[in-house]
Design an enzyme around this catalytic site. Structure first.
Site, PDB file in Angstrom:
ATOM      1  N   ASN A  10       1.060  -1.034  -0.103  1.00  0.00           N
ATOM      2  CA  ASN A  10      -0.033  -0.035  -0.301  1.00  0.00           C
ATOM      3  C   ASN A  10       1.056   1.011   0.212  1.00  0.00           C
ATOM      4  O   ASN A  10       1.478   1.499   0.938  1.00  0.00           O
ATOM      5  CB  ASN A  10      -1.252  -0.188   1.520  1.00  0.00           C
ATOM      6  CG  ASN A  10      -1.825   1.122   1.166  1.00  0.00           C
ATOM      7  OD1 ASN A  10      -2.544   2.110   0.128  1.00  0.00           O
ATOM      8  ND2 ASN A  10      -2.354   1.565   2.591  1.00  0.00           N
ATOM      9  N   LYS A  12       0.221   4.416  -0.205  1.00  0.00           N
ATOM     10  CA  LYS A  12      -0.184   5.505   0.927  1.00  0.00           C
ATOM     11  C   LYS A  12       0.125   6.803  -0.586  1.00  0.00           C
ATOM     12  O   LYS A  12      -0.282   6.276  -2.025  1.00  0.00           O
ATOM     13  CB  LYS A  12      -0.084   5.789   1.617  1.00  0.00           C
ATOM     14  CG  LYS A  12       0.145   4.495   2.128  1.00  0.00           C
ATOM     15  CD  LYS A  12       0.713   4.618   3.889  1.00  0.00           C
ATOM     16  CE  LYS A  12       0.355   3.060   4.756  1.00  0.00           C
ATOM     17  NZ  LYS A  12      -0.166   3.374   6.333  1.00  0.00           N
ATOM     18  N   HIS A  95      -9.809   0.849   5.086  1.00  0.00           N
ATOM     19  CA  HIS A  95      -8.086   1.291   5.640  1.00  0.00           C
ATOM     20  C   HIS A  95      -8.718   1.884   6.510  1.00  0.00           C
ATOM     21  O   HIS A  95      -9.350   3.226   6.403  1.00  0.00           O
ATOM     22  CB  HIS A  95      -7.150   1.530   4.504  1.00  0.00           C
ATOM     23  CG  HIS A  95      -6.014   1.698   4.791  1.00  0.00           C
ATOM     24  ND1 HIS A  95      -5.123   2.980   5.802  1.00  0.00           N
ATOM     25  CD2 HIS A  95      -4.637   0.908   4.555  1.00  0.00           C
ATOM     26  CE1 HIS A  95      -3.817   2.248   6.290  1.00  0.00           C
ATOM     27  NE2 HIS A  95      -4.160   0.671   4.961  1.00  0.00           N
ATOM     28  N   GLU A  97      -6.944   4.605   7.700  1.00  0.00           N
ATOM     29  CA  GLU A  97      -6.558   6.226   7.150  1.00  0.00           C
ATOM     30  C   GLU A  97      -7.748   6.396   6.672  1.00  0.00           C
ATOM     31  O   GLU A  97      -8.096   7.755   6.749  1.00  0.00           O
ATOM     32  CB  GLU A  97      -5.131   6.717   6.289  1.00  0.00           C
ATOM     33  CG  GLU A  97      -4.250   5.912   7.262  1.00  0.00           C
ATOM     34  CD  GLU A  97      -3.043   5.384   6.489  1.00  0.00           C
ATOM     35  OE1 GLU A  97      -2.927   5.085   5.354  1.00  0.00           O
ATOM     36  OE2 GLU A  97      -1.977   4.505   6.876  1.00  0.00           O
ATOM     37  N   GLU A 167      -5.368  -4.849  10.381  1.00  0.00           N
ATOM     38  CA  GLU A 167      -4.659  -3.944  10.459  1.00  0.00           C
ATOM     39  C   GLU A 167      -4.958  -3.355  11.630  1.00  0.00           C
ATOM     40  O   GLU A 167      -5.487  -2.521  11.386  1.00  0.00           O
ATOM     41  CB  GLU A 167      -4.404  -3.395   8.963  1.00  0.00           C
ATOM     42  CG  GLU A 167      -4.164  -3.769   8.176  1.00  0.00           C
ATOM     43  CD  GLU A 167      -3.821  -2.759   7.256  1.00  0.00           C
ATOM     44  OE1 GLU A 167      -2.220  -2.651   6.514  1.00  0.00           O
ATOM     45  OE2 GLU A 167      -4.305  -1.718   7.058  1.00  0.00           O
ATOM     46  N   GLY A 173       1.937   2.101  10.803  1.00  0.00           N
ATOM     47  CA  GLY A 173       2.671   3.285  10.592  1.00  0.00           C
ATOM     48  C   GLY A 173       4.205   3.638  11.342  1.00  0.00           C
ATOM     49  O   GLY A 173       4.238   4.499  11.911  1.00  0.00           O
ATOM     50  N   SER A 213       3.021  -2.203  10.054  1.00  0.00           N
ATOM     51  CA  SER A 213       4.353  -2.034  10.639  1.00  0.00           C
ATOM     52  C   SER A 213       5.263  -3.690  10.201  1.00  0.00           C
ATOM     53  O   SER A 213       6.255  -4.024  10.666  1.00  0.00           O
ATOM     54  CB  SER A 213       4.836  -1.455  11.843  1.00  0.00           C
ATOM     55  OG  SER A 213       4.556  -0.446  11.808  1.00  0.00           O
TER      56      SER A 213
HETATM   57  C1  PEP Z   1      -0.703   0.449   5.402  1.00  0.00           C
HETATM   58  O1  PEP Z   1      -0.937   0.988   4.684  1.00  0.00           O
HETATM   59  O2  PEP Z   1      -2.007  -0.750   4.760  1.00  0.00           O
HETATM   60  C2  PEP Z   1       0.504  -0.541   6.308  1.00  0.00           C
HETATM   61  C3  PEP Z   1       0.622  -1.434   7.349  1.00  0.00           C
HETATM   62  O3  PEP Z   1       1.282   0.250   6.709  1.00  0.00           O
HETATM   63  P1  PEP Z   1       2.805   0.231   7.319  1.00  0.00           P
HETATM   64  O4  PEP Z   1       3.348  -0.984   6.932  1.00  0.00           O
HETATM   65  O5  PEP Z   1       3.403   1.366   7.218  1.00  0.00           O
HETATM   66  O6  PEP Z   1       2.486   0.454   8.986  1.00  0.00           O
END
Ligand code: PEP
Length: 251
Positions: A10, A12, A95, A97, A167, A173, A213
């Site tokens: 992803n 973003k 997601h 976000e 998630e 992040g 992460s």
């Molecule tokens: C994501 O954006 O779905 C995500 C898991 O980000 P990150 O790996 O940076 O935590």
């Protein structure tokens, strides 16, 4: 039960079309022999460049959202039909976000899932709890509710085109990853929720990813968990070498 692993990036709101082409070109030789499915989730404006760059490879391309209507007075939105018409195969929906900053709710996520499946896309549906919810001991309830509402009206056959990404919001992040045990526990719970909604066969074949992460250093342990069938990767997906290590860890 052997399920296919899916490793999806992803990106973003990162990379312009020229940068997207360069990143994919760097990634291509690194994942050419991957036995799992590899997907890159790119900003809308990068979709044509990404689709062009992945030609002749098995890398799939995902959008990061879609609207639930086919067309109409929805300034700034992009429909699932539009994505399908240009050759996009996947769409990331729900997601955290989008839920946190752009007002997505379980109900609008359900509508987006419906539209995406109707258009013929494969959905990567994100669910996950906030830190406060984990601390209050309601992770299971939250994730089960998000899963049930998003899948409302999705048929057993359509479940073959639904990937679920667990998630935990506190891990996205932040550099703070769920432990392998925490990740597996919730992925298993999602599988049980699917079994309750459909049946054991649908649950057994459902691809359930962990995201939050995940990186080159921790992917192998997370992906070794019995109910973790892949990853949705943010930050590390912008670094081809690191993303390729995660893809290798899925094999
Ligand atoms: C994501 O954006 O779905 C995500 C898991 O980000 P990150 O790996 O940076 O935590």
């Amino acid at each position: 039960m052997s399920r296919k692993y899916v490793i999806a990036g992803n990106w973003k709101m990162n990379k312009n079309p020229v940068e997207a082409t360069a990143l994919i070109n760097e990634l291509k030789p690194l994942v050419a022999d991957a036995s799992c499915d590899v997907v890159v989730g790119v900003p809308f404006v990068d979709l044509p460049a990404a689709l062009d760059a992945v030609k002749g490879t098995r890398i799939g391309v995902a959008a990061q959202n879609c609207h639930w209507e086919k067309s109409g007075a929805f300034t700034g939105e992009v429909s699932a039909e539009m994505l399908k018409s240009m050759g996009v195969g996947y769409v990331i929906l729900g997601h955290s976000e989008r839920r946190t900053y752009f007002g997505d709710t379980d109900v609008t996520v359900q509508k987006r899932v419906r539209a995406a499946l109707d258009a013929g896309l494969t959905v990567i549906l994100c669910v996950g709890e906030y830190l406060e919810q984990r601390e209050q001991g309601v992770t299971g309830e939250v994730v089960a509710m998000q899963t049930k509402i998003a899948l409302g009206g999705v048929s057993e056959e359509e479940m073959a085109r639904v990937i679920i990404a667990y998630e935990p919001v506190w891990a996205i992040g932040t550099g703070r990853t769920a432990t392998a045990q925490q990740a597996n526990e919730v992925c298993k719970l999602i599988r049980e929720t699917i079994a309750g909604l459909y049946n054991a066969a649908v649950a057994d074949s459902a691809v359930i990813q962990y995201g939050g992460s995940m990186n080159a250093g921790n992917a192998a342990e997370l992906l070794a968990q019995p109910d973790v069938d892949g990853g949705l990767i943010g930050g590390a997906s912008l670094k081809p070498a690191d993303f390729a290590v995660i893809v290798k860890a899925a094999e």
